[in-house]
Design a protein around this motif. Structure first.
Motif, PDB file in Angstrom:
ATOM      1  N   TYR A  57      -3.426   6.120 -10.459  1.00 21.33           N
ATOM      2  CA  TYR A  57      -2.563   6.369  -9.305  1.00 21.33           C
ATOM      3  C   TYR A  57      -1.547   5.249  -9.065  1.00 21.33           C
ATOM      4  CZ  TYR A  57      -5.709  10.202  -8.358  1.00 21.33           C
ATOM      5  OH  TYR A  57      -6.442  11.346  -8.464  1.00 21.33           O
ATOM      6  N   VAL A  58      -1.770   4.090  -9.661  1.00 22.88           N
ATOM      7  CA  VAL A  58      -0.826   2.984  -9.496  1.00 22.88           C
ATOM      8  C   VAL A  58       0.506   3.334 -10.156  1.00 22.88           C
ATOM      9  CG1 VAL A  58      -0.340   0.567 -10.037  1.00 22.88           C
ATOM     10  CG2 VAL A  58      -2.623   1.242  -9.293  1.00 22.88           C
ATOM     11  N   ALA A  59       0.459   3.897 -11.342  1.00 23.64           N
ATOM     12  CA  ALA A  59       1.690   4.253 -12.059  1.00 23.64           C
ATOM     13  C   ALA A  59       2.517   5.256 -11.251  1.00 23.64           C
ATOM     14  CB  ALA A  59       1.353   4.815 -13.430  1.00 23.64           C
ATOM     15  N   ALA A  60       1.873   6.264 -10.696  1.00 21.73           N
ATOM     16  CA  ALA A  60       2.583   7.264  -9.887  1.00 21.73           C
ATOM     17  C   ALA A  60       3.136   6.633  -8.612  1.00 21.73           C
ATOM     18  CB  ALA A  60       1.644   8.418  -9.545  1.00 21.73           C
ATOM     19  N   THR A  61       2.379   5.733  -8.017  1.00 20.45           N
ATOM     20  CA  THR A  61       2.827   5.054  -6.801  1.00 20.45           C
ATOM     21  C   THR A  61       4.040   4.180  -7.103  1.00 20.45           C
ATOM     22  OG1 THR A  61       0.588   5.063  -5.914  1.00 20.45           O
ATOM     23  CG2 THR A  61       2.118   3.480  -4.954  1.00 20.45           C
ATOM     24  N   MET A  62       3.992   3.449  -8.197  1.00 26.78           N
ATOM     25  CA  MET A  62       5.119   2.590  -8.561  1.00 26.78           C
ATOM     26  C   MET A  62       6.366   3.410  -8.881  1.00 26.78           C
ATOM     27  SD  MET A  62       3.262  -0.496 -10.585  1.00 26.78           S
ATOM     28  CE  MET A  62       4.789  -0.971 -11.294  1.00 26.78           C
ATOM     29  N   GLN A  63       6.196   4.558  -9.509  1.00 23.15           N
ATOM     30  CA  GLN A  63       7.342   5.424  -9.790  1.00 23.15           C
ATOM     31  C   GLN A  63       7.953   5.920  -8.478  1.00 23.15           C
ATOM     32  OE1 GLN A  63       8.683   5.812 -12.926  1.00 23.15           O
ATOM     33  NE2 GLN A  63      10.355   6.588 -11.669  1.00 23.15           N
ATOM     34  N   TYR A  64       7.099   6.242  -7.513  1.00 21.14           N
ATOM     35  CA  TYR A  64       7.599   6.643  -6.193  1.00 21.14           C
ATOM     36  C   TYR A  64       8.395   5.504  -5.551  1.00 21.14           C
ATOM     37  CZ  TYR A  64       7.782   7.807  -1.276  1.00 21.14           C
ATOM     38  OH  TYR A  64       8.224   8.035   0.000  1.00 21.14           O
ATOM     39  N   TYR A  97      -1.648   0.775  -1.361  1.00 22.20           N
ATOM     40  CA  TYR A  97      -1.367  -0.139  -2.468  1.00 22.20           C
ATOM     41  C   TYR A  97      -0.379  -1.194  -1.996  1.00 22.20           C
ATOM     42  CZ  TYR A  97      -3.589   2.925  -5.897  1.00 22.20           C
ATOM     43  OH  TYR A  97      -4.501   3.666  -6.621  1.00 22.20           O
ATOM     44  N   HIS A  98      -0.661  -2.448  -2.345  1.00 25.22           N
ATOM     45  CA  HIS A  98       0.260  -3.560  -2.122  1.00 25.22           C
ATOM     46  C   HIS A  98       0.740  -3.971  -3.503  1.00 25.22           C
ATOM     47  CE1 HIS A  98      -1.169  -3.814   1.988  1.00 25.22           C
ATOM     48  NE2 HIS A  98      -2.395  -3.848   1.523  1.00 25.22           N
ATOM     49  N   VAL A  99       2.024  -3.773  -3.760  1.00 27.47           N
ATOM     50  CA  VAL A  99       2.575  -3.972  -5.101  1.00 27.47           C
ATOM     51  C   VAL A  99       3.634  -5.076  -5.078  1.00 27.47           C
ATOM     52  CG1 VAL A  99       3.773  -2.865  -7.016  1.00 27.47           C
ATOM     53  CG2 VAL A  99       2.231  -1.514  -5.593  1.00 27.47           C
ATOM     54  N   PHE A 130       8.093  -6.670  -2.844  1.00 28.17           N
ATOM     55  CA  PHE A 130       6.742  -6.410  -2.362  1.00 28.17           C
ATOM     56  C   PHE A 130       6.809  -5.102  -1.585  1.00 28.17           C
ATOM     57  CE2 PHE A 130       3.873  -6.342   1.248  1.00 28.17           C
ATOM     58  CZ  PHE A 130       2.652  -6.475   0.612  1.00 28.17           C
ATOM     59  N   HIS A 131       5.918  -4.172  -1.917  1.00 26.44           N
ATOM     60  CA  HIS A 131       5.847  -2.895  -1.201  1.00 26.44           C
ATOM     61  C   HIS A 131       4.401  -2.630  -0.777  1.00 26.44           C
ATOM     62  CE1 HIS A 131       9.606  -2.144  -3.432  1.00 26.44           C
ATOM     63  NE2 HIS A 131       9.891  -1.328  -2.440  1.00 26.44           N
ATOM     64  N   SER A 132       4.234  -2.123   0.431  1.00 23.64           N
ATOM     65  CA  SER A 132       2.955  -1.564   0.875  1.00 23.64           C
ATOM     66  C   SER A 132       3.161  -0.072   0.965  1.00 23.64           C
ATOM     67  CB  SER A 132       2.548  -2.108   2.249  1.00 23.64           C
ATOM     68  OG  SER A 132       2.175  -3.443   2.153  1.00 23.64           O
ATOM     69  N   VAL A 133       2.362   0.671   0.209  1.00 24.56           N
ATOM     70  CA  VAL A 133       2.561   2.118   0.115  1.00 24.56           C
ATOM     71  C   VAL A 133       1.302   2.842   0.575  1.00 24.56           C
ATOM     72  CG1 VAL A 133       3.201   4.025  -1.405  1.00 24.56           C
ATOM     73  CG2 VAL A 133       4.050   1.722  -1.874  1.00 24.56           C
ATOM     74  N   PHE A 134       1.479   3.713   1.552  1.00 26.96           N
ATOM     75  CA  PHE A 134       0.412   4.550   2.092  1.00 26.96           C
ATOM     76  C   PHE A 134       0.261   5.759   1.176  1.00 26.96           C
ATOM     77  CE2 PHE A 134      -0.685   8.183   4.840  1.00 26.96           C
ATOM     78  CZ  PHE A 134      -1.842   7.720   5.445  1.00 26.96           C
ATOM     79  N   VAL A 135      -0.947   5.956   0.669  1.00 30.56           N
ATOM     80  CA  VAL A 135      -1.215   7.083  -0.219  1.00 30.56           C
ATOM     81  C   VAL A 135      -2.361   7.893   0.387  1.00 30.56           C
ATOM     82  CG1 VAL A 135      -1.782   7.789  -2.577  1.00 30.56           C
ATOM     83  CG2 VAL A 135      -0.579   5.633  -2.185  1.00 30.56           C
ATOM     84  N   PRO A 136      -2.035   8.879   1.225  1.00 34.13           N
ATOM     85  CA  PRO A 136      -3.093   9.696   1.818  1.00 34.13           C
ATOM     86  C   PRO A 136      -3.697  10.621   0.767  1.00 34.13           C
ATOM     87  CG  PRO A 136      -0.945  10.475   2.494  1.00 34.13           C
ATOM     88  CD  PRO A 136      -0.711   9.262   1.653  1.00 34.13           C
ATOM     89  N   TRP A 137      -4.810  11.190   1.090  1.00 36.02           N
ATOM     90  CA  TRP A 137      -5.495  12.030   0.116  1.00 36.02           C
ATOM     91  C   TRP A 137      -4.750  13.338  -0.147  1.00 36.02           C
ATOM     92  CZ3 TRP A 137      -8.319   8.845  -2.230  1.00 36.02           C
ATOM     93  CH2 TRP A 137      -9.056   7.885  -1.562  1.00 36.02           C
ATOM     94  N   PHE A 138      -4.100  13.916   0.870  1.00 35.25           N
ATOM     95  CA  PHE A 138      -3.484  15.232   0.675  1.00 35.25           C
ATOM     96  C   PHE A 138      -2.044  15.331   1.169  1.00 35.25           C
ATOM     97  CE2 PHE A 138      -8.055  15.970   1.297  1.00 35.25           C
ATOM     98  CZ  PHE A 138      -8.344  16.457   0.036  1.00 35.25           C
ATOM     99  N   GLU A 139      -1.394  14.225   1.456  1.00 32.46           N
ATOM    100  CA  GLU A 139      -0.039  14.281   1.985  1.00 32.46           C
ATOM    101  C   GLU A 139       0.921  13.530   1.072  1.00 32.46           C
ATOM    102  OE1 GLU A 139      -0.027  12.919   6.052  1.00 32.46           O
ATOM    103  OE2 GLU A 139      -2.010  13.752   6.360  1.00 32.46           O
ATOM    104  N   LYS A 140       2.112  13.234   1.590  1.00 32.73           N
ATOM    105  CA  LYS A 140       3.128  12.519   0.822  1.00 32.73           C
ATOM    106  C   LYS A 140       2.926  11.012   0.900  1.00 32.73           C
ATOM    107  CE  LYS A 140       7.023  13.547   2.472  1.00 32.73           C
ATOM    108  NZ  LYS A 140       8.316  13.910   2.995  1.00 32.73           N
ATOM    109  N   TYR A 141       3.465  10.325  -0.095  1.00 28.81           N
ATOM    110  CA  TYR A 141       3.502   8.863  -0.058  1.00 28.81           C
ATOM    111  C   TYR A 141       4.370   8.425   1.123  1.00 28.81           C
ATOM    112  CZ  TYR A 141       1.958   8.698  -4.957  1.00 28.81           C
ATOM    113  OH  TYR A 141       1.269   8.804  -6.123  1.00 28.81           O
ATOM    114  N   ARG A 142       4.110   7.204   1.594  1.00 31.65           N
ATOM    115  CA  ARG A 142       4.949   6.642   2.651  1.00 31.65           C
ATOM    116  C   ARG A 142       4.962   5.125   2.490  1.00 31.65           C
ATOM    117  NH1 ARG A 142       2.675   8.688   7.517  1.00 31.65           N
ATOM    118  NH2 ARG A 142       1.445   6.814   7.701  1.00 31.65           N
ATOM    119  N   ILE A 143       6.156   4.554   2.425  1.00 34.99           N
ATOM    120  CA  ILE A 143       6.277   3.106   2.304  1.00 34.99           C
ATOM    121  C   ILE A 143       6.191   2.506   3.700  1.00 34.99           C
ATOM    122  CG2 ILE A 143       7.799   1.199   1.661  1.00 34.99           C
ATOM    123  CD1 ILE A 143       8.783   2.983  -0.637  1.00 34.99           C
TER     124      ILE A 143
END
Length: 151
Positions: A57-64, A97-99, A130-143
């Motif tokens: 899920y890190v790769a998908a989060t970073m692409q987002y 995720y904190h990237v 530096f990004h903090s990204v919210f990754v809920p279980w069933f919704e959209k990503y949110r920075i």
């Protein structure tokens, strides 16, 4: 003339003591329920750990993050990741995720993704973000937090 007698026996005192215990028990139950509700709202962390950038899920989060950055950037050219410095995964009722990563401007204009090489020379531009990204279980990503500085 009527006389009133106001004498208490031991059993009367016991009855009064029991009557006073009822509100105290109800108050204790109420306080306990409020404490449990507060604890639920606090979202206690289950874990915080450093994870590799190759994790699923890190790769998908970073692409987002990169797509979001390029979309909101005023630059003519798109940016791509050069180096991932650190990724932390925080789990509660969702994943956060904190990237930390280095990004560099490419030769491709925004939203082009094929045959992109990094800019060189005069228009070379590299940033650390530096990004903090919210990754809920069933919704959209949110920075939630984003901070970029020139590298």
């Amino acid at each position: 003339m009527t006389e009133y007698s106001c004498s208490f026996t031991r059993s009367s005192y016991r009855t009064l003591a029991r009557l006073w215990q009822v509100p105290q028990i109800l108050l204790a139950i109420l306080v306990s329920l409020m404490a449990l509700t507060y604890q639920e709202k606090r979202k206690t962390f289950l874990s915080v750990k450093e994870v590799p950038a190759s994790e699923c899920y890190v790769a998908a989060t970073m692409q987002y993050v990169i797509n979001d950055f390029n979309e909101k950037s005023d630059d003519k050219y798109s940016f791509q990741t050069v180096h991932v410095l650190k990724v932390q995964k925080q789990i509660t009722d969702h994943v956060l995720y904190h990237v930390n990563m280095e990004m560099r401007q490419t030769t491709c204009q925004k939203f082009e993704t094929t045959n992109c090489s990094f800019q060189e020379g005069e228009i070379y531009k590299q940033i650390e973000c530096f990004h903090s990204v919210f990754v809920p279980w069933f919704e959209k990503y949110r920075i939630l937090n984003k901070n970029c500085t020139n590298g």
